[in-house]
Motif scaffolding. Structure first.
Motif, PDB file in Angstrom:
ATOM      1  N   LYS A  19      28.613 -41.658  -8.052  1.00 35.99           N
ATOM      2  CA  LYS A  19      28.522 -41.308  -6.583  1.00 35.99           C
ATOM      3  C   LYS A  19      27.986 -40.095  -6.472  1.00 35.99           C
ATOM      4  O   LYS A  19      27.758 -39.938  -5.527  1.00 35.99           O
ATOM      5  N   CYS A  31      28.080 -43.752  -1.264  1.00 33.41           N
ATOM      6  CA  CYS A  31      28.114 -42.228  -0.703  1.00 33.41           C
ATOM      7  C   CYS A  31      28.630 -41.269  -1.672  1.00 33.41           C
ATOM      8  O   CYS A  31      29.515 -41.771  -2.368  1.00 33.41           O
ATOM      9  N   GLY A  75      31.100 -39.018  -1.217  1.00 35.14           N
ATOM     10  CA  GLY A  75      32.411 -38.873  -0.828  1.00 35.14           C
ATOM     11  C   GLY A  75      33.549 -39.521  -1.824  1.00 35.14           C
ATOM     12  O   GLY A  75      33.339 -40.320  -2.313  1.00 35.14           O
ATOM     13  N   HIS A  76      34.463 -38.710  -1.866  1.00 36.72           N
ATOM     14  CA  HIS A  76      35.578 -39.530  -2.606  1.00 36.72           C
ATOM     15  C   HIS A  76      37.097 -39.415  -1.872  1.00 36.72           C
ATOM     16  O   HIS A  76      37.690 -39.078  -1.739  1.00 36.72           O
ATOM     17  N   CYS A  77      36.811 -39.803  -0.177  1.00 36.29           N
ATOM     18  CA  CYS A  77      37.441 -40.794   0.302  1.00 36.29           C
ATOM     19  C   CYS A  77      38.337 -42.287  -0.802  1.00 36.29           C
ATOM     20  O   CYS A  77      38.188 -42.942  -0.797  1.00 36.29           O
ATOM     21  N   CYS A 129      38.286 -45.516   1.219  1.00 34.09           N
ATOM     22  CA  CYS A 129      36.925 -45.540   1.595  1.00 34.09           C
ATOM     23  C   CYS A 129      37.219 -47.245   1.684  1.00 34.09           C
ATOM     24  O   CYS A 129      37.022 -47.509   0.144  1.00 34.09           O
ATOM     25  N   LEU A 171      34.197 -49.377   0.939  1.00 32.86           N
ATOM     26  CA  LEU A 171      33.419 -49.135   0.069  1.00 32.86           C
ATOM     27  C   LEU A 171      33.980 -49.676  -1.256  1.00 32.86           C
ATOM     28  O   LEU A 171      32.831 -49.827  -2.399  1.00 32.86           O
ATOM     29  N   SER A 180      27.657 -46.713   4.545  1.00 34.01           N
ATOM     30  CA  SER A 180      27.338 -45.576   4.131  1.00 34.01           C
ATOM     31  C   SER A 180      27.819 -44.776   5.038  1.00 34.01           C
ATOM     32  O   SER A 180      28.002 -45.143   6.014  1.00 34.01           O
ATOM     33  N   ASP A 181      27.609 -43.176   4.404  1.00 33.53           N
ATOM     34  CA  ASP A 181      27.893 -42.112   5.560  1.00 33.53           C
ATOM     35  C   ASP A 181      26.370 -41.510   5.584  1.00 33.53           C
ATOM     36  O   ASP A 181      26.098 -40.622   5.146  1.00 33.53           O
ATOM     37  N   LYS A 233      31.207 -37.646   8.205  1.00 35.07           N
ATOM     38  CA  LYS A 233      32.070 -36.942   7.957  1.00 35.07           C
ATOM     39  C   LYS A 233      31.447 -35.709   7.348  1.00 35.07           C
ATOM     40  O   LYS A 233      32.212 -34.580   6.593  1.00 35.07           O
ATOM     41  N   TYR A 234      30.420 -35.828   7.267  1.00 36.39           N
ATOM     42  CA  TYR A 234      29.092 -33.985   7.240  1.00 36.39           C
ATOM     43  C   TYR A 234      28.593 -33.462   8.097  1.00 36.39           C
ATOM     44  O   TYR A 234      28.345 -34.317   9.354  1.00 36.39           O
ATOM     45  N   THR A 280      33.848 -34.028   0.759  1.00 35.76           N
ATOM     46  CA  THR A 280      33.478 -33.851   2.617  1.00 35.76           C
ATOM     47  C   THR A 280      33.354 -32.930   2.875  1.00 35.76           C
ATOM     48  O   THR A 280      34.411 -31.957   2.566  1.00 35.76           O
TER      49      THR A 280
END
Ligand code: SF4
Length: 349
Positions: free
Chosen positions: A68, A98, A100-102, A105, A107, A150-151, A182-183, A217
Protein backbone atom coordinates in the motif's frame (compact mmCIF):
# COMPACT_ATOMS: atom_id res chain seq x y z
CA UNK A 1 -19.52 15.47 22.59
CA UNK A 2 -16.25 17.15 21.65
CA UNK A 3 -14.23 16.01 18.66
CA UNK A 4 -10.77 14.93 19.76
CA UNK A 5 -7.86 16.71 18.14
CA UNK A 6 -6.44 14.57 15.39
CA UNK A 7 -3.22 15.07 13.52
CA UNK A 8 -3.29 16.10 9.92
CA UNK A 9 -1.66 13.70 7.49
CA UNK A 10 1.08 14.46 4.99
CA UNK A 11 0.65 14.05 1.23
CA UNK A 12 1.44 10.49 0.15
CA UNK A 13 5.08 9.63 -0.66
CA UNK A 14 5.72 6.08 -1.88
CA UNK A 15 8.37 4.00 -0.10
CA UNK A 16 9.13 2.12 -3.28
CA UNK A 17 8.48 2.83 -6.98
CA UNK A 18 8.34 0.31 -9.83
CA UNK A 19 8.51 1.56 -13.40
CA UNK A 20 7.36 -0.63 -16.26
CA UNK A 21 9.72 -0.16 -19.26
CA UNK A 22 6.93 0.75 -21.70
CA UNK A 23 5.81 3.52 -19.34
CA UNK A 24 8.95 5.35 -20.44
CA UNK A 25 7.53 5.60 -23.97
CA UNK A 26 5.10 8.24 -22.63
CA UNK A 27 6.05 11.79 -21.53
CA UNK A 28 4.36 11.35 -18.14
CA UNK A 29 6.35 8.16 -17.51
CA UNK A 30 9.65 9.97 -18.18
CA UNK A 31 8.55 12.95 -16.08
CA UNK A 32 7.60 10.76 -13.11
CA UNK A 33 10.89 8.83 -13.27
CA UNK A 34 12.85 12.11 -13.10
CA UNK A 35 10.66 13.42 -10.32
CA UNK A 36 11.00 10.30 -8.16
CA UNK A 37 14.78 10.20 -8.73
CA UNK A 38 14.99 13.79 -7.55
CA UNK A 39 12.91 12.91 -4.49
CA UNK A 40 15.47 10.20 -3.70
CA UNK A 41 12.94 7.36 -3.78
CA UNK A 42 13.94 3.76 -4.34
CA UNK A 43 13.09 2.93 -7.96
CA UNK A 44 13.01 -0.57 -9.44
CA UNK A 45 12.17 -1.63 -12.92
CA UNK A 46 9.77 -4.41 -13.83
CA UNK A 47 8.59 -5.85 -17.13
CA UNK A 48 4.93 -5.99 -16.16
CA UNK A 49 2.85 -5.07 -13.14
CA UNK A 50 2.04 -8.76 -12.65
CA UNK A 51 5.71 -9.27 -11.92
CA UNK A 52 5.67 -6.93 -8.96
CA UNK A 53 5.92 -9.97 -6.72
CA UNK A 54 8.86 -9.00 -4.62
CA UNK A 55 7.12 -6.51 -2.38
CA UNK A 56 9.25 -6.68 0.76
CA UNK A 57 7.83 -8.19 3.97
CA UNK A 58 8.22 -11.31 6.15
CA UNK A 59 4.57 -12.30 6.07
CA UNK A 60 1.33 -11.54 4.20
CA UNK A 61 0.33 -8.77 6.58
CA UNK A 62 3.62 -6.93 6.22
CA UNK A 63 3.56 -7.40 2.46
CA UNK A 64 0.03 -6.00 2.33
CA UNK A 65 1.11 -2.92 4.28
CA UNK A 66 4.24 -2.40 2.19
CA UNK A 67 2.27 -2.84 -1.03
CA UNK A 68 0.00 0.00 0.00
CA UNK A 69 2.99 2.33 0.00
CA UNK A 70 4.34 1.04 -3.31
CA UNK A 71 3.63 2.91 -6.52
CA UNK A 72 3.79 1.24 -9.93
CA UNK A 73 4.10 3.53 -12.94
CA UNK A 74 2.50 1.68 -15.83
CA UNK A 75 0.42 1.71 -18.99
CA UNK A 76 -3.31 0.98 -18.99
CA UNK A 77 -3.84 -1.75 -21.57
CA UNK A 78 -7.57 -2.37 -21.15
CA UNK A 79 -9.29 0.66 -22.56
CA UNK A 80 -12.78 -0.70 -22.11
CA UNK A 81 -14.34 1.27 -19.26
CA UNK A 82 -16.47 -0.41 -16.59
CA UNK A 83 -19.93 0.92 -15.81
CA UNK A 84 -20.31 2.85 -12.58
CA UNK A 85 -23.91 2.98 -11.38
CA UNK A 86 -25.57 4.75 -9.62
CA UNK A 87 -23.33 7.80 -9.64
CA UNK A 88 -22.08 7.78 -13.28
CA UNK A 89 -22.27 5.93 -16.59
CA UNK A 90 -18.60 4.91 -16.73
CA UNK A 91 -15.54 4.53 -14.52
CA UNK A 92 -12.52 6.34 -15.99
CA UNK A 93 -9.36 4.41 -15.05
CA UNK A 94 -6.59 6.83 -14.03
CA UNK A 95 -5.13 4.69 -11.25
CA UNK A 96 -5.83 1.59 -9.16
CA UNK A 97 -5.12 0.95 -5.47
CA UNK A 98 -4.86 3.28 -2.51
CA UNK A 99 -2.52 4.04 0.37
CA UNK A 100 -5.39 4.40 2.86
CA UNK A 101 -6.31 1.75 5.40
CA UNK A 102 -10.07 1.92 5.53
CA UNK A 103 -11.03 -1.42 6.98
CA UNK A 104 -14.21 -1.69 4.91
CA UNK A 105 -12.60 -0.65 1.63
CA UNK A 106 -13.95 -2.81 -1.20
CA UNK A 107 -10.58 -2.63 -2.99
CA UNK A 108 -9.45 -5.32 -0.55
CA UNK A 109 -11.65 -7.80 -2.37
CA UNK A 110 -11.44 -6.39 -5.89
CA UNK A 111 -7.63 -6.00 -5.92
CA UNK A 112 -6.94 -9.28 -4.12
CA UNK A 113 -3.25 -10.07 -4.06
CA UNK A 114 -2.19 -6.82 -5.78
CA UNK A 115 -2.91 -4.06 -3.31
CA UNK A 116 -0.17 -1.77 -4.59
CA UNK A 117 -0.99 1.54 -6.26
CA UNK A 118 -0.72 1.73 -10.02
CA UNK A 119 -0.85 4.98 -11.96
CA UNK A 120 -1.34 5.03 -15.73
CA UNK A 121 0.83 7.26 -17.90
CA UNK A 122 -1.04 6.78 -21.21
CA UNK A 123 -3.44 9.47 -20.09
CA UNK A 124 -4.04 10.79 -23.65
CA UNK A 125 -5.25 7.35 -24.78
CA UNK A 126 -7.54 7.11 -21.76
CA UNK A 127 -9.01 10.56 -22.47
CA UNK A 128 -9.46 9.72 -26.18
CA UNK A 129 -11.43 6.64 -25.13
CA UNK A 130 -13.62 8.80 -22.86
CA UNK A 131 -14.33 11.03 -25.87
CA UNK A 132 -15.49 7.99 -27.86
CA UNK A 133 -17.89 6.96 -25.10
CA UNK A 134 -19.28 10.52 -25.03
CA UNK A 135 -19.72 10.55 -28.81
CA UNK A 136 -21.77 7.32 -28.65
CA UNK A 137 -24.34 8.91 -26.31
CA UNK A 138 -24.47 12.43 -27.69
CA UNK A 139 -26.58 14.57 -27.12
CA UNK A 140 -27.07 12.80 -23.77
CA UNK A 141 -24.53 13.84 -21.15
CA UNK A 142 -22.16 11.02 -20.14
CA UNK A 143 -20.83 11.06 -16.60
CA UNK A 144 -17.48 9.54 -15.66
CA UNK A 145 -16.41 8.54 -12.16
CA UNK A 146 -12.65 8.78 -11.52
CA UNK A 147 -12.52 7.25 -8.04
CA UNK A 148 -13.89 3.74 -8.61
CA UNK A 149 -10.58 1.95 -8.25
CA UNK A 150 -8.49 4.34 -6.14
CA UNK A 151 -8.61 7.55 -4.12
CA UNK A 152 -7.34 9.52 -7.07
CA UNK A 153 -7.02 12.86 -5.23
CA UNK A 154 -4.72 11.18 -2.69
CA UNK A 155 -2.05 10.49 -5.33
CA UNK A 156 -2.66 13.30 -7.79
CA UNK A 157 -0.19 15.73 -6.19
CA UNK A 158 2.45 13.36 -7.65
CA UNK A 159 1.02 12.70 -11.12
CA UNK A 160 -1.39 15.55 -11.99
CA UNK A 161 -3.31 13.15 -14.23
CA UNK A 162 -6.57 14.02 -12.48
CA UNK A 163 -5.86 17.70 -13.05
CA UNK A 164 -5.36 17.05 -16.74
CA UNK A 165 -8.60 15.06 -16.83
CA UNK A 166 -10.54 17.86 -15.11
CA UNK A 167 -9.30 20.31 -17.73
CA UNK A 168 -10.13 17.89 -20.55
CA UNK A 169 -13.73 17.64 -19.33
CA UNK A 170 -13.83 21.43 -18.95
CA UNK A 171 -13.64 21.55 -22.74
CA UNK A 172 -16.23 18.84 -23.43
CA UNK A 173 -19.85 19.65 -24.17
CA UNK A 174 -21.36 16.22 -23.51
CA UNK A 175 -19.26 14.91 -20.64
CA UNK A 176 -19.04 15.40 -16.89
CA UNK A 177 -16.50 14.17 -14.39
CA UNK A 178 -16.90 13.27 -10.75
CA UNK A 179 -14.79 11.67 -8.05
CA UNK A 180 -14.72 11.32 -4.30
CA UNK A 181 -11.88 11.55 -1.81
CA UNK A 182 -10.95 11.14 1.82
CA UNK A 183 -7.87 13.33 1.41
CA UNK A 184 -7.43 17.08 1.78
CA UNK A 185 -4.42 17.59 -0.54
CA UNK A 186 -6.36 19.56 -3.13
CA UNK A 187 -4.33 22.75 -3.57
CA UNK A 188 -2.90 21.91 -7.01
CA UNK A 189 -6.45 21.31 -8.32
CA UNK A 190 -7.82 24.70 -7.31
CA UNK A 191 -6.63 26.54 -10.41
CA UNK A 192 -7.66 23.78 -12.87
CA UNK A 193 -9.86 25.09 -15.66
CA UNK A 194 -12.87 22.93 -14.73
CA UNK A 195 -15.64 25.15 -16.13
CA UNK A 196 -18.14 23.64 -13.69
CA UNK A 197 -18.01 20.20 -15.38
CA UNK A 198 -16.46 18.36 -12.45
CA UNK A 199 -18.28 17.53 -9.24
CA UNK A 200 -15.72 17.34 -6.46
CA UNK A 201 -17.01 15.11 -3.67
CA UNK A 202 -15.70 14.34 -0.20
CA UNK A 203 -16.41 11.21 1.74
CA UNK A 204 -17.40 12.15 5.28
CA UNK A 205 -18.41 10.21 8.35
CA UNK A 206 -18.97 10.43 12.09
CA UNK A 207 -15.77 11.11 14.01
CA UNK A 208 -15.93 7.68 15.73
CA UNK A 209 -16.06 5.89 12.37
CA UNK A 210 -13.16 7.82 10.84
CA UNK A 211 -10.95 7.38 13.89
CA UNK A 212 -11.60 3.66 14.23
CA UNK A 213 -11.85 2.44 10.67
CA UNK A 214 -10.23 4.92 8.27
CA UNK A 215 -6.56 4.93 9.23
CA UNK A 216 -4.16 6.77 6.95
CA UNK A 217 -6.80 9.18 5.62
CA UNK A 218 -7.40 12.87 6.37
CA UNK A 219 -9.35 13.82 9.51
CA UNK A 220 -12.90 15.14 9.05
CA UNK A 221 -12.03 18.78 9.71
CA UNK A 222 -9.30 18.70 7.08
CA UNK A 223 -11.66 17.15 4.51
CA UNK A 224 -14.19 19.89 5.24
CA UNK A 225 -11.50 22.59 5.03
CA UNK A 226 -10.56 21.23 1.61
CA UNK A 227 -14.25 21.17 0.59
CA UNK A 228 -14.50 24.86 1.35
CA UNK A 229 -11.44 25.63 -0.82
CA UNK A 230 -12.90 23.55 -3.64
CA UNK A 231 -16.28 25.31 -3.43
CA UNK A 232 -14.51 28.68 -3.50
CA UNK A 233 -12.68 27.57 -6.63
CA UNK A 234 -16.12 27.26 -8.24
CA UNK A 235 -16.41 23.47 -8.38
CA UNK A 236 -19.85 21.93 -7.86
CA UNK A 237 -19.44 20.20 -4.47
CA UNK A 238 -20.75 16.93 -3.07
CA UNK A 239 -20.59 14.83 0.08
CA UNK A 240 -20.86 11.09 0.29
CA UNK A 241 -21.79 9.97 3.77
CA UNK A 242 -20.39 6.46 3.64
CA UNK A 243 -20.45 3.95 5.01
CA UNK A 244 -23.19 4.90 7.46
CA UNK A 245 -22.30 2.67 10.37
CA UNK A 246 -24.49 2.03 13.40
CA UNK A 247 -22.46 2.44 16.57
CA UNK A 248 -23.15 3.60 20.11
CA UNK A 249 -24.69 7.09 19.99
CA UNK A 250 -24.58 7.08 16.18
CA UNK A 251 -27.33 9.70 15.97
CA UNK A 252 -25.22 12.12 18.00
CA UNK A 253 -22.12 11.24 15.96
CA UNK A 254 -23.77 12.03 12.64
CA UNK A 255 -25.44 15.14 14.07
CA UNK A 256 -22.05 16.39 15.17
CA UNK A 257 -20.68 15.68 11.68
CA UNK A 258 -23.40 17.89 10.16
CA UNK A 259 -22.78 20.57 12.81
CA UNK A 260 -19.08 20.71 11.93
CA UNK A 261 -19.96 20.87 8.26
CA UNK A 262 -22.37 23.70 8.94
CA UNK A 263 -19.86 25.59 11.09
CA UNK A 264 -16.91 25.24 8.74
CA UNK A 265 -18.50 25.57 5.32
CA UNK A 266 -18.98 29.23 4.45
CA UNK A 267 -22.58 30.16 3.63
CA UNK A 268 -21.61 31.46 0.20
CA UNK A 269 -19.88 28.18 -0.65
CA UNK A 270 -23.13 26.21 -0.62
CA UNK A 271 -24.75 27.09 -3.92
CA UNK A 272 -24.59 23.67 -5.50
CA UNK A 273 -24.20 20.77 -3.07
CA UNK A 274 -25.27 17.14 -3.39
CA UNK A 275 -25.44 14.38 -0.77
CA UNK A 276 -25.17 10.63 -1.36
CA UNK A 277 -25.91 8.23 1.49
CA UNK A 278 -24.54 4.69 1.57
CA UNK A 279 -25.18 2.32 4.47
CA UNK A 280 -22.49 -0.08 5.63
CA UNK A 281 -22.67 -3.48 3.97
CA UNK A 282 -20.41 -6.48 3.57
CA UNK A 283 -20.26 -9.75 1.66
CA UNK A 284 -18.99 -13.05 3.02
CA UNK A 285 -15.76 -12.89 0.93
CA UNK A 286 -15.18 -9.28 2.08
CA UNK A 287 -15.58 -10.27 5.73
CA UNK A 288 -12.86 -12.92 5.33
CA UNK A 289 -10.43 -10.47 3.71
CA UNK A 290 -11.10 -7.73 6.28
CA UNK A 291 -10.42 -10.13 9.15
CA UNK A 292 -7.21 -11.27 7.45
CA UNK A 293 -5.88 -7.78 6.69
CA UNK A 294 -7.08 -6.18 9.94
CA UNK A 295 -7.13 -9.01 12.50
CA UNK A 296 -7.83 -6.61 15.41
CA UNK A 297 -10.77 -4.91 13.69
CA UNK A 298 -13.69 -3.70 15.82
CA UNK A 299 -15.92 -3.63 12.75
CA UNK A 300 -19.25 -5.34 13.41
CA UNK A 301 -19.61 -8.08 10.75
CA UNK A 302 -22.27 -10.35 12.21
CA UNK A 303 -24.50 -11.81 9.48
CA UNK A 304 -27.18 -12.65 12.05
CA UNK A 305 -27.78 -8.99 12.80
CA UNK A 306 -28.18 -8.01 9.16
CA UNK A 307 -30.61 -8.36 6.31
CA UNK A 308 -29.45 -10.38 3.31
CA UNK A 309 -29.75 -8.68 -0.04
CA UNK A 310 -29.27 -10.71 -3.23
CA UNK A 311 -26.46 -9.38 -5.37
CA UNK A 312 -24.75 -9.76 -8.72
CA UNK A 313 -23.00 -13.08 -9.52
CA UNK A 314 -24.80 -14.77 -6.61
CA UNK A 315 -22.74 -12.87 -4.01
CA UNK A 316 -25.29 -11.29 -1.71
CA UNK A 317 -24.53 -8.52 0.73
CA UNK A 318 -25.47 -7.99 4.33
CA UNK A 319 -27.15 -4.63 4.90
CA UNK A 320 -28.99 -3.22 7.91
CA UNK A 321 -32.51 -4.43 8.80
CA UNK A 322 -35.40 -2.57 7.12
CA UNK A 323 -36.40 -0.67 10.28
CA UNK A 324 -32.76 0.36 10.86
CA UNK A 325 -32.50 1.61 7.28
CA UNK A 326 -35.65 3.68 7.79
CA UNK A 327 -34.20 5.10 11.00
CA UNK A 328 -30.94 5.98 9.21
CA UNK A 329 -32.81 7.70 6.38
CA UNK A 330 -35.13 9.68 8.69
CA UNK A 331 -32.23 10.77 10.89
CA UNK A 332 -29.72 11.74 8.23
CA UNK A 333 -32.21 13.31 5.83
CA UNK A 334 -33.51 15.30 8.82
CA UNK A 335 -30.04 16.67 9.61
CA UNK A 336 -29.38 17.43 5.98
CA UNK A 337 -32.64 19.35 5.58
CA UNK A 338 -31.95 21.26 8.78
CA UNK A 339 -28.41 22.34 7.97
CA UNK A 340 -28.41 22.31 4.16
CA UNK A 341 -31.99 22.96 3.05
CA UNK A 342 -30.92 23.71 -0.52
CA UNK A 343 -28.79 20.62 -1.01
CA UNK A 344 -29.91 17.79 -3.27
CA UNK A 345 -30.12 14.15 -2.17
CA UNK A 346 -28.83 11.93 -4.97
CA UNK A 347 -29.64 8.53 -3.47
CA UNK A 348 -29.62 6.30 -0.40
CA UNK A 349 -28.41 2.77 -0.87
FE1 SF4 B 1 -10.31 2.52 0.04
FE2 SF4 B 1 -11.07 5.08 -0.26
FE3 SF4 B 1 -10.06 4.26 2.05
FE4 SF4 B 1 -8.51 4.43 -0.08
S1 SF4 B 1 -9.50 6.14 0.97
S2 SF4 B 1 -8.53 2.75 1.41
S3 SF4 B 1 -9.92 3.84 -1.72
S4 SF4 B 1 -11.98 3.56 1.11
Amino acid sequence: MAVKTVRSIKPFTPQLVYIEPNALEYPLGVELKKKFEKMGLEIRSTTSHNQVRNIPGDNDLQKYRNAKSTLVVGVRKTLKFDTSKPSAEYAIPLATGCMGHCQYCYLQTTMGSKPYIRTYVNIDEILDTADKYMAEREPEITRFEAACTSDIVGIDHLTHSLKKTIEHFGERKYGKLRFVTKYHHVDHLLDANHRGKTRFRFSINADYVIRNFEHGTSPLVDRIGAAEKVARAGYPLGFIVAPIYLHENWKDGYKEMFEILDRKLAKDARDDITFEFIQHRFTKPAKKVIQKNYPMTKLELDEEKRKYKWGKYGIGKYVYQTDEQEDIKDTLYGYMEKYFPNAKIEYFT
